[in-house]
Design a protein around this motif. Structure first.
Motif, PDB file in Angstrom:
ATOM      1  N   SER A  86      10.047  -3.908 -13.350  1.00 20.27           N
ATOM      2  CA  SER A  86       9.753  -2.641 -14.000  1.00 20.27           C
ATOM      3  C   SER A  86       9.586  -1.535 -12.959  1.00 20.27           C
ATOM      4  O   SER A  86       9.376  -1.782 -11.775  1.00 20.27           O
ATOM      5  N   THR A  87       9.656  -0.310 -13.433  1.00 22.68           N
ATOM      6  CA  THR A  87       9.497   0.840 -12.551  1.00 22.68           C
ATOM      7  C   THR A  87       8.109   0.858 -11.927  1.00 22.68           C
ATOM      8  O   THR A  87       7.955   1.190 -10.753  1.00 22.68           O
ATOM      9  N   LYS A  88       7.093   0.487 -12.701  1.00 22.20           N
ATOM     10  CA  LYS A  88       5.724   0.458 -12.169  1.00 22.20           C
ATOM     11  C   LYS A  88       5.600  -0.540 -11.022  1.00 22.20           C
ATOM     12  O   LYS A  88       4.930  -0.269 -10.028  1.00 22.20           O
ATOM     13  N   ARG A  89       6.241  -1.683 -11.157  1.00 20.41           N
ATOM     14  CA  ARG A  89       6.165  -2.687 -10.097  1.00 20.41           C
ATOM     15  C   ARG A  89       6.874  -2.202  -8.830  1.00 20.41           C
ATOM     16  O   ARG A  89       6.399  -2.421  -7.718  1.00 20.41           O
ATOM     17  N   ILE A  90       8.011  -1.535  -8.986  1.00 19.97           N
ATOM     18  CA  ILE A  90       8.745  -1.014  -7.839  1.00 19.97           C
ATOM     19  C   ILE A  90       7.909   0.044  -7.121  1.00 19.97           C
ATOM     20  O   ILE A  90       7.792   0.025  -5.894  1.00 19.97           O
ATOM     21  N   ILE A  91       7.280   0.944  -7.876  1.00 24.65           N
ATOM     22  CA  ILE A  91       6.423   1.970  -7.282  1.00 24.65           C
ATOM     23  C   ILE A  91       5.240   1.329  -6.581  1.00 24.65           C
ATOM     24  O   ILE A  91       4.847   1.745  -5.482  1.00 24.65           O
ATOM     25  N   PHE A  92       4.657   0.299  -7.186  1.00 23.29           N
ATOM     26  CA  PHE A  92       3.518  -0.411  -6.602  1.00 23.29           C
ATOM     27  C   PHE A  92       3.898  -1.040  -5.257  1.00 23.29           C
ATOM     28  O   PHE A  92       3.202  -0.880  -4.264  1.00 23.29           O
ATOM     29  N   VAL A  93       5.032  -1.715  -5.204  1.00 24.37           N
ATOM     30  CA  VAL A  93       5.469  -2.378  -3.970  1.00 24.37           C
ATOM     31  C   VAL A  93       5.775  -1.350  -2.884  1.00 24.37           C
ATOM     32  O   VAL A  93       5.353  -1.502  -1.730  1.00 24.37           O
ATOM     33  N   PHE A  94       6.493  -0.279  -3.230  1.00 22.57           N
ATOM     34  CA  PHE A  94       6.785   0.748  -2.239  1.00 22.57           C
ATOM     35  C   PHE A  94       5.518   1.470  -1.783  1.00 22.57           C
ATOM     36  O   PHE A  94       5.420   1.896  -0.632  1.00 22.57           O
ATOM     37  N   GLY A  95       4.532   1.603  -2.658  1.00 19.74           N
ATOM     38  CA  GLY A  95       3.259   2.197  -2.269  1.00 19.74           C
ATOM     39  C   GLY A  95       2.528   1.362  -1.239  1.00 19.74           C
ATOM     40  O   GLY A  95       1.964   1.889  -0.269  1.00 19.74           O
ATOM     41  N   ILE A  96       2.536   0.054  -1.428  1.00 19.85           N
ATOM     42  CA  ILE A  96       1.894  -0.850  -0.466  1.00 19.85           C
ATOM     43  C   ILE A  96       2.621  -0.805   0.873  1.00 19.85           C
ATOM     44  O   ILE A  96       1.988  -0.749   1.930  1.00 19.85           O
ATOM     45  N   VAL A  97       3.946  -0.825   0.838  1.00 20.42           N
ATOM     46  CA  VAL A  97       4.722  -0.753   2.075  1.00 20.42           C
ATOM     47  C   VAL A  97       4.444   0.566   2.791  1.00 20.42           C
ATOM     48  O   VAL A  97       4.258   0.598   4.013  1.00 20.42           O
ATOM     49  N   ALA A 113       1.732   2.427   2.593  1.00 22.99           N
ATOM     50  CA  ALA A 113       0.370   2.389   3.138  1.00 22.99           C
ATOM     51  C   ALA A 113       0.329   1.590   4.441  1.00 22.99           C
ATOM     52  O   ALA A 113      -0.341   1.993   5.400  1.00 22.99           O
ATOM     53  N   CYS A 114       1.050   0.492   4.489  1.00 23.55           N
ATOM     54  CA  CYS A 114       1.095  -0.312   5.715  1.00 23.55           C
ATOM     55  C   CYS A 114       1.755   0.458   6.854  1.00 23.55           C
ATOM     56  O   CYS A 114       1.282   0.411   7.993  1.00 23.55           O
ATOM     57  N   VAL A 115       2.824   1.174   6.561  1.00 21.37           N
ATOM     58  CA  VAL A 115       3.509   1.952   7.593  1.00 21.37           C
ATOM     59  C   VAL A 115       2.600   3.069   8.105  1.00 21.37           C
ATOM     60  O   VAL A 115       2.516   3.304   9.309  1.00 21.37           O
ATOM     61  N   VAL A 116       1.885   3.738   7.201  1.00 23.27           N
ATOM     62  CA  VAL A 116       0.972   4.810   7.610  1.00 23.27           C
ATOM     63  C   VAL A 116      -0.137   4.255   8.494  1.00 23.27           C
ATOM     64  O   VAL A 116      -0.459   4.830   9.538  1.00 23.27           O
ATOM     65  N   LEU A 117      -0.725   3.114   8.104  1.00 21.87           N
ATOM     66  CA  LEU A 117      -1.773   2.513   8.928  1.00 21.87           C
ATOM     67  C   LEU A 117      -1.241   2.116  10.301  1.00 21.87           C
ATOM     68  O   LEU A 117      -1.916   2.311  11.320  1.00 21.87           O
ATOM     69  N   TYR A 118      -0.048   1.591  10.353  1.00 23.35           N
ATOM     70  CA  TYR A 118       0.554   1.212  11.628  1.00 23.35           C
ATOM     71  C   TYR A 118       0.757   2.432  12.519  1.00 23.35           C
ATOM     72  O   TYR A 118       0.445   2.403  13.711  1.00 23.35           O
TER      73      TYR A 118
END
Length: 58
Positions: free
Chosen positions: A18-29, A31-36
């Motif tokens: 679903s679109t919500k799941r895709i947005i959720f996964v890209f949001g986590i990725v 966030a990880c890139v920003v923290l890095y």
């Protein structure tokens, strides 16, 4: 690539996430890139630093 991955890809193509799941996964990725990037820039507060860093620094 074995048959298992081809069957899995076919199943995924028929029933995409679903679109919500895709947005959720890209949001986590994101966030990880920003923290890095913040960590690499040396902008993390002292309480987030590891003590006794003895490893190689890339």
């Amino acid at each position: 690539m074995n048959m298992f991955w081809l069957i899995r890809a076919k199943r995924w193509a028929k029933h995409p996430p679903s679109t919500k799941r895709i947005i959720f996964v890209f949001g986590i990725v994101a966030a990880c890139v920003v923290l890095y990037l913040i960590e690499r820039a040396g902008l993390l507060p002292e309480w987030m630093q590891l003590e006794g860093r003895g490893g190689m620094r890339f």
